[in-house]
Scaffold this motif. Structure first.
Motif, PDB file in Angstrom:
ATOM      1  N   ILE A  91       0.850  -1.191   0.000  1.00 30.43           N
ATOM      2  CA  ILE A  91       0.000   0.000   0.000  1.00 30.43           C
ATOM      3  C   ILE A  91       0.886   1.241   0.000  1.00 30.43           C
ATOM      4  O   ILE A  91       1.899   1.299   0.687  1.00 30.43           O
ATOM      5  CB  ILE A  91      -0.935   0.001   1.226  1.00 30.43           C
ATOM      6  CG1 ILE A  91      -1.901  -1.189   1.143  1.00 30.43           C
ATOM      7  CG2 ILE A  91      -1.694   1.308   1.352  1.00 30.43           C
ATOM      8  CD1 ILE A  91      -2.713  -1.419   2.399  1.00 30.43           C
ATOM      9  N   THR A  92       0.481   2.247  -0.771  1.00 30.72           N
ATOM     10  CA  THR A  92       1.244   3.491  -0.851  1.00 30.72           C
ATOM     11  C   THR A  92       1.181   4.225   0.479  1.00 30.72           C
ATOM     12  O   THR A  92       0.094   4.599   0.931  1.00 30.72           O
ATOM     13  CB  THR A  92       0.697   4.391  -1.971  1.00 30.72           C
ATOM     14  OG1 THR A  92       0.780   3.688  -3.216  1.00 30.72           O
ATOM     15  CG2 THR A  92       1.486   5.691  -2.072  1.00 30.72           C
ATOM     16  N   PRO A  93       2.338   4.449   1.101  1.00 32.71           N
ATOM     17  CA  PRO A  93       2.350   5.158   2.379  1.00 32.71           C
ATOM     18  C   PRO A  93       2.277   6.667   2.196  1.00 32.71           C
ATOM     19  O   PRO A  93       2.550   7.192   1.120  1.00 32.71           O
ATOM     20  CB  PRO A  93       3.705   4.761   2.978  1.00 32.71           C
ATOM     21  CG  PRO A  93       4.575   4.537   1.783  1.00 32.71           C
ATOM     22  CD  PRO A  93       3.669   3.990   0.705  1.00 32.71           C
ATOM     23  N   ASP A  94       1.951   7.368   3.261  1.00 33.88           N
ATOM     24  CA  ASP A  94       1.905   8.830   3.239  1.00 33.88           C
ATOM     25  C   ASP A  94       3.296   9.448   3.318  1.00 33.88           C
ATOM     26  O   ASP A  94       3.499  10.584   2.918  1.00 33.88           O
ATOM     27  CB  ASP A  94       1.065   9.362   4.401  1.00 33.88           C
ATOM     28  CG  ASP A  94      -0.406   9.014   4.228  1.00 33.88           C
ATOM     29  OD1 ASP A  94      -0.860   8.896   3.072  1.00 33.88           O
ATOM     30  OD2 ASP A  94      -1.093   8.855   5.252  1.00 33.88           O
ATOM     31  N   SER A  95       4.236   8.685   3.886  1.00 33.27           N
ATOM     32  CA  SER A  95       5.608   9.179   4.022  1.00 33.27           C
ATOM     33  C   SER A  95       6.576   8.005   3.826  1.00 33.27           C
ATOM     34  O   SER A  95       6.170   6.844   3.902  1.00 33.27           O
ATOM     35  CB  SER A  95       5.820   9.811   5.400  1.00 33.27           C
ATOM     36  OG  SER A  95       5.829   8.823   6.397  1.00 33.27           O
ATOM     37  N   PRO A  96       7.840   8.311   3.600  1.00 33.59           N
ATOM     38  CA  PRO A  96       8.802   7.246   3.310  1.00 33.59           C
ATOM     39  C   PRO A  96       9.335   6.503   4.537  1.00 33.59           C
ATOM     40  O   PRO A  96      10.231   5.674   4.419  1.00 33.59           O
ATOM     41  CB  PRO A  96       9.933   7.991   2.609  1.00 33.59           C
ATOM     42  CG  PRO A  96       9.872   9.368   3.152  1.00 33.59           C
ATOM     43  CD  PRO A  96       8.420   9.628   3.396  1.00 33.59           C
ATOM     44  N   THR A  97       8.765   6.765   5.689  1.00 37.52           N
ATOM     45  CA  THR A  97       9.211   6.079   6.899  1.00 37.52           C
ATOM     46  C   THR A  97       9.182   4.568   6.677  1.00 37.52           C
ATOM     47  O   THR A  97       8.232   4.035   6.129  1.00 37.52           O
ATOM     48  CB  THR A  97       8.295   6.436   8.090  1.00 37.52           C
ATOM     49  OG1 THR A  97       8.189   7.853   8.163  1.00 37.52           O
ATOM     50  CG2 THR A  97       8.829   5.895   9.393  1.00 37.52           C
ATOM     51  N   LYS A  98      10.246   3.910   7.047  1.00 39.12           N
ATOM     52  CA  LYS A  98      10.395   2.446   6.951  1.00 39.12           C
ATOM     53  C   LYS A  98      10.628   1.946   5.530  1.00 39.12           C
ATOM     54  O   LYS A  98      10.638   0.750   5.281  1.00 39.12           O
ATOM     55  CB  LYS A  98       9.214   1.721   7.582  1.00 39.12           C
ATOM     56  CG  LYS A  98       9.050   2.011   9.063  1.00 39.12           C
ATOM     57  CD  LYS A  98       7.888   1.256   9.649  1.00 39.12           C
ATOM     58  CE  LYS A  98       7.714   1.633  11.108  1.00 39.12           C
ATOM     59  NZ  LYS A  98       6.557   0.992  11.713  1.00 39.12           N
ATOM     60  N   LEU A  99      10.807   2.835   4.549  1.00 38.01           N
ATOM     61  CA  LEU A  99      11.144   2.418   3.191  1.00 38.01           C
ATOM     62  C   LEU A  99      12.639   2.604   2.973  1.00 38.01           C
ATOM     63  O   LEU A  99      13.269   3.468   3.569  1.00 38.01           O
ATOM     64  CB  LEU A  99      10.374   3.251   2.162  1.00 38.01           C
ATOM     65  CG  LEU A  99       8.855   3.100   2.141  1.00 38.01           C
ATOM     66  CD1 LEU A  99       8.260   4.040   1.101  1.00 38.01           C
ATOM     67  CD2 LEU A  99       8.446   1.666   1.864  1.00 38.01           C
ATOM     68  N   GLU A 100      13.202   1.793   2.076  1.00 38.60           N
ATOM     69  CA  GLU A 100      14.631   1.865   1.780  1.00 38.60           C
ATOM     70  C   GLU A 100      14.915   2.967   0.758  1.00 38.60           C
ATOM     71  O   GLU A 100      14.410   2.935  -0.364  1.00 38.60           O
ATOM     72  CB  GLU A 100      15.122   0.524   1.235  1.00 38.60           C
ATOM     73  CG  GLU A 100      16.585   0.500   0.898  1.00 38.60           C
ATOM     74  CD  GLU A 100      17.023  -0.818   0.287  1.00 38.60           C
ATOM     75  OE1 GLU A 100      18.145  -0.842  -0.263  1.00 38.60           O
ATOM     76  OE2 GLU A 100      16.266  -1.804   0.340  1.00 38.60           O
ATOM     77  N   PHE A 101      15.711   3.944   1.158  1.00 39.00           N
ATOM     78  CA  PHE A 101      16.121   5.034   0.267  1.00 39.00           C
ATOM     79  C   PHE A 101      17.076   4.468  -0.783  1.00 39.00           C
ATOM     80  O   PHE A 101      18.020   3.748  -0.459  1.00 39.00           O
ATOM     81  CB  PHE A 101      16.822   6.129   1.077  1.00 39.00           C
ATOM     82  CG  PHE A 101      17.373   7.244   0.232  1.00 39.00           C
ATOM     83  CD1 PHE A 101      16.539   8.226  -0.269  1.00 39.00           C
ATOM     84  CD2 PHE A 101      18.721   7.301  -0.066  1.00 39.00           C
ATOM     85  CE1 PHE A 101      17.040   9.264  -1.046  1.00 39.00           C
ATOM     86  CE2 PHE A 101      19.241   8.335  -0.838  1.00 39.00           C
ATOM     87  CZ  PHE A 101      18.401   9.315  -1.330  1.00 39.00           C
ATOM     88  N   ILE A 102      16.819   4.805  -2.079  1.00 43.00           N
ATOM     89  CA  ILE A 102      17.682   4.271  -3.139  1.00 43.00           C
ATOM     90  C   ILE A 102      18.298   5.341  -4.025  1.00 43.00           C
ATOM     91  O   ILE A 102      19.062   5.021  -4.931  1.00 43.00           O
ATOM     92  CB  ILE A 102      16.941   3.218  -3.999  1.00 43.00           C
ATOM     93  CG1 ILE A 102      15.663   3.782  -4.616  1.00 43.00           C
ATOM     94  CG2 ILE A 102      16.650   1.970  -3.179  1.00 43.00           C
ATOM     95  CD1 ILE A 102      14.982   2.863  -5.598  1.00 43.00           C
ATOM     96  N   GLY A 103      17.985   6.605  -3.816  1.00 43.88           N
ATOM     97  CA  GLY A 103      18.623   7.653  -4.600  1.00 43.88           C
ATOM     98  C   GLY A 103      17.745   8.876  -4.757  1.00 43.88           C
ATOM     99  O   GLY A 103      16.623   8.921  -4.263  1.00 43.88           O
ATOM    100  N   GLN A 104      18.308   9.870  -5.464  1.00 46.23           N
ATOM    101  CA  GLN A 104      17.563  11.107  -5.671  1.00 46.23           C
ATOM    102  C   GLN A 104      17.985  11.759  -6.985  1.00 46.23           C
ATOM    103  O   GLN A 104      19.055  11.466  -7.529  1.00 46.23           O
ATOM    104  CB  GLN A 104      17.741  12.065  -4.503  1.00 46.23           C
ATOM    105  CG  GLN A 104      19.155  12.430  -4.196  1.00 46.23           C
ATOM    106  CD  GLN A 104      19.271  13.206  -2.887  1.00 46.23           C
ATOM    107  OE1 GLN A 104      20.344  13.656  -2.602  1.00 46.23           O
ATOM    108  NE2 GLN A 104      18.239  13.372  -2.094  1.00 46.23           N
ATOM    109  N   LEU A 105      17.092  12.604  -7.498  1.00 46.62           N
ATOM    110  CA  LEU A 105      17.347  13.375  -8.713  1.00 46.62           C
ATOM    111  C   LEU A 105      17.097  14.846  -8.429  1.00 46.62           C
ATOM    112  O   LEU A 105      16.147  15.193  -7.714  1.00 46.62           O
ATOM    113  CB  LEU A 105      16.427  12.942  -9.859  1.00 46.62           C
ATOM    114  CG  LEU A 105      16.596  11.549 -10.434  1.00 46.62           C
ATOM    115  CD1 LEU A 105      15.523  11.295 -11.495  1.00 46.62           C
ATOM    116  CD2 LEU A 105      17.979  11.358 -11.035  1.00 46.62           C
ATOM    117  N   GLY A 106      17.901  15.696  -9.023  1.00 48.83           N
ATOM    118  CA  GLY A 106      17.686  17.123  -8.953  1.00 48.83           C
ATOM    119  C   GLY A 106      16.650  17.558  -9.977  1.00 48.83           C
ATOM    120  O   GLY A 106      16.314  16.824 -10.906  1.00 48.83           O
TER     121      GLY A 106
END
Length: 97
Positions: free
Chosen positions: A12-27
């Protein structure tokens, strides 16, 4: 920055990324360039949260192959994030700052 996290397709799509694994970012500039190049569809917005399931990611990869832009620096940044999900039956969820 647009932050990307790993998420299972059936989760289920969460409201925030808490407890999800961060994999990167884009500018923002890279994101805009990827939209201009047709790698990311135009309806996605940098400042909005969105989700790509594994099938959508496969389509993004196919679009890249069709455009033959594997050596493009913007594309490389996105694919550095995407390659993390290989063989995981997972997608990506993005949270904009």
């Amino acid at each position: 920055m647009l932050d990307f996290y790993l998420i299972k397709d059936d989760q289920i799509t969460p409201d925030s990324p808490t407890k999800l694994e961060f994999i990167g970012q884009l500018g923002s500039k890279t994101f805009k360039n990827l939209k201009t190049k047709g790698i990311i569809e135009n309806h996605y917005e940098y400042n909005s949260d969105f989700r790509w399931k594994s099938e959508q990611i496969k389509q993004i990869c196919q679009n890249n192959t069709a455009h033959k832009q594997q050596n493009d620096t913007d594309v490389k940044q996105l694919f550095k994030i995407i390659e993390i999900i290989d063989n995981t039956n997972s997608g990506i969820i993005a949270f904009g700052d």
